[in-house]
Design a protein around this motif. Structure first.
Motif, PDB file in Angstrom:
ATOM      1  N   LEU A 313     -15.534  -4.372 -43.863  1.00 13.16           N
ATOM      2  CA  LEU A 313     -14.964  -5.532 -43.060  1.00 13.16           C
ATOM      3  C   LEU A 313     -13.683  -4.923 -42.577  1.00 13.16           C
ATOM      4  CD1 LEU A 313     -15.035  -8.059 -46.187  1.00 13.16           C
ATOM      5  CD2 LEU A 313     -16.445  -8.010 -44.197  1.00 13.16           C
ATOM      6  N   GLN A 314     -12.960  -3.890 -43.138  1.00 15.01           N
ATOM      7  CA  GLN A 314     -11.531  -3.175 -42.518  1.00 15.01           C
ATOM      8  C   GLN A 314     -12.124  -2.785 -41.101  1.00 15.01           C
ATOM      9  OE1 GLN A 314     -10.363  -0.537 -45.521  1.00 15.01           O
ATOM     10  NE2 GLN A 314      -9.213  -2.111 -46.457  1.00 15.01           N
ATOM     11  N   ILE A 315     -13.038  -1.832 -41.091  1.00 12.62           N
ATOM     12  CA  ILE A 315     -13.463  -1.383 -39.787  1.00 12.62           C
ATOM     13  C   ILE A 315     -14.088  -2.106 -38.881  1.00 12.62           C
ATOM     14  CG2 ILE A 315     -14.833   0.878 -39.179  1.00 12.62           C
ATOM     15  CD1 ILE A 315     -12.622   1.712 -40.514  1.00 12.62           C
ATOM     16  N   THR A 316     -15.022  -3.149 -39.113  1.00 13.33           N
ATOM     17  CA  THR A 316     -15.923  -3.966 -38.614  1.00 13.33           C
ATOM     18  C   THR A 316     -15.718  -5.397 -38.484  1.00 13.33           C
ATOM     19  OG1 THR A 316     -17.706  -3.895 -40.007  1.00 13.33           O
ATOM     20  CG2 THR A 316     -17.785  -1.931 -38.576  1.00 13.33           C
ATOM     21  N   GLY A 317     -14.481  -5.768 -38.801  1.00 12.80           N
ATOM     22  CA  GLY A 317     -14.368  -7.164 -39.016  1.00 12.80           C
ATOM     23  C   GLY A 317     -13.992  -7.875 -37.836  1.00 12.80           C
ATOM     24  N   ASP A 318     -14.096  -7.220 -36.716  1.00 12.60           N
ATOM     25  CA  ASP A 318     -13.541  -7.859 -35.425  1.00 12.60           C
ATOM     26  C   ASP A 318     -14.411  -8.971 -34.760  1.00 12.60           C
ATOM     27  OD1 ASP A 318     -12.458  -8.046 -32.838  1.00 12.60           O
ATOM     28  OD2 ASP A 318     -13.062  -6.052 -32.031  1.00 12.60           O
ATOM     29  N   TYR A 319     -13.929 -10.133 -34.619  1.00  7.53           N
ATOM     30  CA  TYR A 319     -14.698 -11.391 -33.994  1.00  7.53           C
ATOM     31  C   TYR A 319     -14.176 -11.271 -32.331  1.00  7.53           C
ATOM     32  CZ  TYR A 319     -16.193 -13.597 -38.468  1.00  7.53           C
ATOM     33  OH  TYR A 319     -16.713 -13.872 -39.351  1.00  7.53           O
ATOM     34  N   VAL A 324     -17.681  -3.245 -24.513  1.00  3.39           N
ATOM     35  CA  VAL A 324     -18.887  -2.851 -25.276  1.00  3.39           C
ATOM     36  C   VAL A 324     -18.718  -1.870 -26.187  1.00  3.39           C
ATOM     37  CG1 VAL A 324     -21.219  -1.421 -24.642  1.00  3.39           C
ATOM     38  CG2 VAL A 324     -20.130  -3.001 -22.866  1.00  3.39           C
ATOM     39  N   TYR A 325     -17.822  -0.998 -26.048  1.00  4.09           N
ATOM     40  CA  TYR A 325     -17.702   0.083 -27.112  1.00  4.09           C
ATOM     41  C   TYR A 325     -17.015  -0.716 -28.599  1.00  4.09           C
ATOM     42  CZ  TYR A 325     -16.169   3.885 -29.940  1.00  4.09           C
ATOM     43  OH  TYR A 325     -15.839   4.977 -30.740  1.00  4.09           O
ATOM     44  N   ALA A 326     -16.219  -1.564 -28.151  1.00  2.00           N
ATOM     45  CA  ALA A 326     -15.730  -2.482 -29.378  1.00  2.00           C
ATOM     46  C   ALA A 326     -16.905  -3.304 -30.118  1.00  2.00           C
ATOM     47  CB  ALA A 326     -14.486  -3.355 -28.993  1.00  2.00           C
ATOM     48  N   ALA A 327     -17.851  -3.788 -29.357  1.00  2.00           N
ATOM     49  CA  ALA A 327     -18.730  -4.471 -29.847  1.00  2.00           C
ATOM     50  C   ALA A 327     -19.666  -3.929 -30.901  1.00  2.00           C
ATOM     51  CB  ALA A 327     -19.859  -4.881 -28.546  1.00  2.00           C
ATOM     52  N   ARG A 328     -19.594  -2.435 -30.742  1.00  2.82           N
ATOM     53  CA  ARG A 328     -20.502  -1.609 -31.753  1.00  2.82           C
ATOM     54  C   ARG A 328     -19.562  -1.268 -32.888  1.00  2.82           C
ATOM     55  NH1 ARG A 328     -22.019   3.101 -27.491  1.00  2.82           N
ATOM     56  NH2 ARG A 328     -23.071   4.065 -29.275  1.00  2.82           N
ATOM     57  N   PHE A 329     -18.460  -1.886 -33.030  1.00  5.60           N
ATOM     58  CA  PHE A 329     -17.531  -1.731 -34.214  1.00  5.60           C
ATOM     59  C   PHE A 329     -17.482  -3.498 -34.793  1.00  5.60           C
ATOM     60  CE2 PHE A 329     -17.251   2.289 -32.896  1.00  5.60           C
ATOM     61  CZ  PHE A 329     -16.752   3.207 -33.811  1.00  5.60           C
ATOM     62  N   SER A 330     -18.271  -4.330 -34.143  1.00  6.50           N
ATOM     63  CA  SER A 330     -17.968  -5.747 -34.588  1.00  6.50           C
ATOM     64  C   SER A 330     -19.241  -5.880 -35.495  1.00  6.50           C
ATOM     65  CB  SER A 330     -17.781  -6.433 -33.274  1.00  6.50           C
ATOM     66  OG  SER A 330     -18.083  -7.820 -33.687  1.00  6.50           O
ATOM     67  N   LEU A 331     -19.052  -6.600 -36.564  1.00  6.24           N
ATOM     68  CA  LEU A 331     -19.983  -6.789 -37.541  1.00  6.24           C
ATOM     69  C   LEU A 331     -20.719  -8.395 -36.954  1.00  6.24           C
ATOM     70  CD1 LEU A 331     -22.019  -6.258 -39.770  1.00  6.24           C
ATOM     71  CD2 LEU A 331     -20.035  -6.916 -41.480  1.00  6.24           C
ATOM     72  N   PRO A 332     -19.860  -9.184 -36.722  1.00  9.77           N
ATOM     73  CA  PRO A 332     -20.283 -10.258 -36.258  1.00  9.77           C
ATOM     74  C   PRO A 332     -21.015 -10.169 -34.864  1.00  9.77           C
ATOM     75  CG  PRO A 332     -17.980 -10.521 -36.698  1.00  9.77           C
ATOM     76  CD  PRO A 332     -18.421  -9.182 -36.891  1.00  9.77           C
ATOM     77  N   PHE A 333     -20.657  -9.396 -34.026  1.00  9.94           N
ATOM     78  CA  PHE A 333     -21.303  -8.971 -32.702  1.00  9.94           C
ATOM     79  C   PHE A 333     -22.683  -8.535 -33.198  1.00  9.94           C
ATOM     80  CE2 PHE A 333     -23.072  -6.797 -29.073  1.00  9.94           C
ATOM     81  CZ  PHE A 333     -22.967  -7.517 -28.181  1.00  9.94           C
ATOM     82  N   CYS A 334     -22.779  -7.324 -34.114  1.00  6.10           N
ATOM     83  CA  CYS A 334     -24.031  -6.727 -34.221  1.00  6.10           C
ATOM     84  C   CYS A 334     -25.118  -7.718 -34.993  1.00  6.10           C
ATOM     85  CB  CYS A 334     -23.556  -5.504 -35.098  1.00  6.10           C
ATOM     86  SG  CYS A 334     -22.876  -4.335 -34.268  1.00  6.10           S
ATOM     87  N   VAL A 335     -24.585  -8.240 -35.886  1.00 10.13           N
ATOM     88  CA  VAL A 335     -25.464  -9.289 -36.723  1.00 10.13           C
ATOM     89  C   VAL A 335     -26.045 -10.422 -35.526  1.00 10.13           C
ATOM     90  CG1 VAL A 335     -25.595 -11.298 -38.317  1.00 10.13           C
ATOM     91  CG2 VAL A 335     -24.595  -9.123 -38.892  1.00 10.13           C
ATOM     92  N   SER A 364     -19.553 -16.935 -33.811  1.00  9.08           N
ATOM     93  CA  SER A 364     -18.705 -18.050 -34.527  1.00  9.08           C
ATOM     94  C   SER A 364     -19.270 -18.620 -35.637  1.00  9.08           C
ATOM     95  CB  SER A 364     -18.381 -19.108 -33.516  1.00  9.08           C
ATOM     96  OG  SER A 364     -19.472 -19.913 -33.244  1.00  9.08           O
ATOM     97  N   ARG A 365     -20.545 -18.366 -35.814  1.00  8.79           N
ATOM     98  CA  ARG A 365     -21.194 -18.868 -37.147  1.00  8.79           C
ATOM     99  C   ARG A 365     -21.349 -18.040 -38.108  1.00  8.79           C
ATOM    100  NH1 ARG A 365     -23.663 -23.722 -35.765  1.00  8.79           N
ATOM    101  NH2 ARG A 365     -23.651 -24.315 -33.771  1.00  8.79           N
ATOM    102  N   VAL A 366     -20.908 -16.618 -38.041  1.00 12.14           N
ATOM    103  CA  VAL A 366     -20.895 -15.685 -38.990  1.00 12.14           C
ATOM    104  C   VAL A 366     -19.615 -15.624 -40.042  1.00 12.14           C
ATOM    105  CG1 VAL A 366     -21.102 -13.034 -39.322  1.00 12.14           C
ATOM    106  CG2 VAL A 366     -22.376 -14.187 -37.487  1.00 12.14           C
ATOM    107  N   SER A 367     -20.028 -15.492 -41.201  1.00  6.96           N
ATOM    108  CA  SER A 367     -18.679 -15.666 -41.925  1.00  6.96           C
ATOM    109  C   SER A 367     -18.757 -14.477 -42.617  1.00  6.96           C
ATOM    110  CB  SER A 367     -18.602 -16.625 -43.263  1.00  6.96           C
ATOM    111  OG  SER A 367     -18.915 -17.948 -42.597  1.00  6.96           O
TER     112      SER A 367
END
Lengths: 456, 456
Positions: A313-319, A324-335, A364-367
């Motif tokens: 959550l600390q590293i990939t909690g970015d909504y 594009v690079y940041a997207a690869r570190f975004s858990l909501p985006f990747c899911v 926006s639907r990812v918790s």
């Protein structure tokens, strides 16, 4: 100097291990894993070499020049040993597809292999010696990583910091350093070790610099030690040493317990198939599997709850990934991407998916929910529980403790080879990729590493 | 990325300062101090070049090769810009006679000047631009040092860590980086910043590596930024940035308060006359003065009590120096040497004095006492109270708040020139030393820094 009793001498134990490890005594499974690690690394270097961060370090390296001792793999040109370690190290980590060790949260290959290869080429070492030095480098980097994880990891990018020790170990093995020189090399590796997570806030290119500098600094420490340049003898356990300076909690016994024989840490290596931060993989794996099995369509999803451990959550909690690079570190985006496309390969991360309204809506639907039970198992496991509720109120639930590519959930050799060909085939051409794959899979037959990349 | 409000943007303020500073607007006193700092640094490089740590880095640098862009001053040979920064940086700090900034406990010159000179030679910059970049580099390094001192200093060798920012600032000024590029350069300086005090326990050569690597890393960060390689924008104040990672307490306001105009931090520079750790100087000064005024003979001394601040005791509390190098970090040794010889110059630290029975006996009579009042004044002052009791019960007492060479207790230009000639005269010959001294003292007249060391 302060006349205290010397309780530990961890560097001496590590030096004894590095001196003593021999190819002939390595189990076949260890040698095989070292070959696979090299192949997987080579694919990442091929892919990374096409991207801006590598082009920029290449411009700096070319501007400085140097004796042609080793190969910059992305272009095939020769440069100095230190420059090759730096350039190949930077290239390693750009595609975010390089291997990772779970317990230490460390991309050992990105730091250790470029250092080992540069010194092997400079010294004309055999493939056997190169493979042995890679096993030694992983062992040292991973054990130090395990000793300081997870508290170190909050500020420090373990690949940069602990990777430096591994690079020095591999380089020192190839340079046939004495035990005393290896101790100095570890000392000067530790005093150069660096790499802060702050780059993540901007998605800055520093992340790629870290393994490049770890490789460079490790080789420099080893070369200096070979000249008699001294370093701290207790860099790990010392009162003002690496562990106390960079980790609120650490366990020194992790560095030396069981050191010296199989099983070697390199066999705990995990390989990546998704082109995103490893912390996103558990949830991505479960999401892909739930969507596939239950034929869930994105427009039917009401909400997705991802439970996982705190570091993820600390590293990939970015909504709100802006690049594009940041997207690869975004858990909501990747899911969301996994749900829509059923995969997260290198090609799936691009401006189109970044700006895709459906993906944004899904995000926006990812918790994201921290989970105490999952936290307790980390980093031995990298677990995630995903719960998808559809618009009809149906709930789909899945869990993994080991993302695909972990030793407990491994990729086959064929899957790894296919990954290599996909990454290396485009920049290098299918034929060269095939030739290199063959060379790597019988690396122990190479009498002189200079020849392997000579006509590269 | 986490969508937090950006409260600070310290790197942007620093970048604006670096972009904006111009030679024509510098006060004459600032320019003069920059010249003196360069001269004093050059003497240290000349002396350091004669010693093993430099010979060892030289062997590594020669082995790697590089385009002849800048001068390795100790030998006069040309090498790449990055290698020159590294080699000259290592040479700077070996004689332990290089300048120091009291409030930040930082040898700014050792990191900043080699970086600045290497880039100035590579780019053919004028002497005016070189002097301006040195002022900028000191300003950035010192201000960051002040922000994290003293808590950072327990583990981290500020010269290595904060020095990297100063080197990047000076290099970035000379490369005419844009504001955005300077921000990236600072980001990648911070993420490479390293240097642990653990070397001190062994008197290891790592101490000399630190400023060399600070110079190298700073130049690398600036060169990369010039190519568009991005770095963290909030490396200093960020949640996972340099200050939080390396300093339990810090004060970010110290970095930017009053930034941008005179008085510049370089004018707070202190120059060293004793060839030992600066923390020994206050007590050495007082001891020399008490012995001289009162004609105290070593054999008449019953005991010596040295009161001082905590950091001095931590760094120089060694009663059993095993090497000549360690002796220079031993307050008991330095005080005993000062009492016996009336000075602590480079020549006074040798195997003979290390093994001198009278000095060892005197050392056993030295008591080191932490003093709360003196502690409260540190690091604004570097104070010490020395009390010598002789065998007849007579007590001699003296105090200093500012060791000789501090701005409050300065060396004259003539004393500094004499120090330079003493250090540079032997390796380079009197004539060359004289020629260089003249060139440095009118550095603002040099149109192209390449010419200054061309026939060196």
């Amino acid at each position: 100097m302060a006349g205290k009793a010397v309780i530990f001498l961890i560097s001496r134990e590590l030096a004894g291990f590095i001196r003593g490890i021999e190819f002939e005594a390595l189990p076949g499974t260890t040698v095989h894993m070292a070959r696979l690690a090299f192949l997987d690394w080579l694919g990442s270097v091929a892919a990374g070499g096409q991207h801006p961060p590598f082009q920029k370090i290449l411009a700096v390296i070319r501007g400085q020049g140097g004796v042609g001792q080793a190969t910059l793999l992305a272009t095939g040109e020769k440069t100095s040993c230190l420059n090759a370690a730096l350039g190949n190290g930077v290239a390693s980590h750009i595609a975010e597809l390089d291997d990772v060790h779970r317990g230490s949260i460390l991309h050992a290959g990105a730091a250790v292999i470029p250092a080992a290869l540069a010194v092997a080429e400079m010294t004309g070492a055999s493939g056997r010696k190169l493979l042995t030095s890679i096993v030694a480098g992983y062992e040292v980097a991973v054990r130090i990583g395990e000793a300081v994880t997870p508290s170190h990891y909050y500020f420090w990018h373990t690949t940069g910091t602990c990777g430096t020790f591994g690079a020095a170990a591999a380089a020192g093995k190839l340079l046939d350093l004495t035990e005393e020189q290896l101790i100095w090399a570890l000392g000067n590796a530790g005093t150069q070790a660096a790499g802060l997570w702050e780059f993540l806030a901007d998605g800055a290119m520093s992340k790629h610099l870290h393994p490049g500098k770890a490789a460079f600094n490790g080789v420099l420490a080893a070369l200096l030690a070979g000249e008699g340049f001294t370093g701290a003898k207790r860099i790990l356990e010392g009162e003002r040493g690496f562990c106390r300076a960079t980790a609120p909690q650490f366990d020194l016994t992790r560095i030396t317990a069981g050191l010296g024989g199989p099983p070697y840490k390199i066999e705990e290596n995990s390989f990546k198939i998704h082109a995103s931060c490893r912390h996103t993989h558990p949830a991505v794996d479960v999401t892909i599997e739930l969507a596939r099995q239950n034929k869930i369509k994105p427009q039917e999803v009401a909400n997705i709850t991802v439970r996982t451990y705190r570091t993820a959550l600390q590293i990939t909690g970015d909504y709100r990934p802006a690049t594009v690079y940041a997207a690869r570190f975004s858990l909501p985006f990747c899911v969301a991407l996994a749900l829509k496309r059923g995969r997260c390969s290198l090609d799936d991360f691009n401006q189109d998916t970044l700006n895709d309204a459906e993906i944004r809506e899904l995000m926006s639907r990812v918790s994201l929910v921290p989970d105490a039970e999952l936290e307790a198992g980390h980093p031995a496991c990298w677990p995630s529980v995903v719960e998808i509720t559809d618009r009809h109120g149906r709930v789909y639930r899945g869990r993994t403790d080991f993302p695909k590519g972990d030793p407990e959930n491994p990729l086959t050799d064929a899957e790894l080879a296919a990954k290599f060909r996909a990454l290396a085939g485009e920049p290098w051409g299918e034929k060269k990729a095939e030739r290199l794959e063959k060379a790597v899979m019988e690396l122990e037959k190479a009498e002189n590493m200079r020849a392997v990349f000579e006509k590269f």
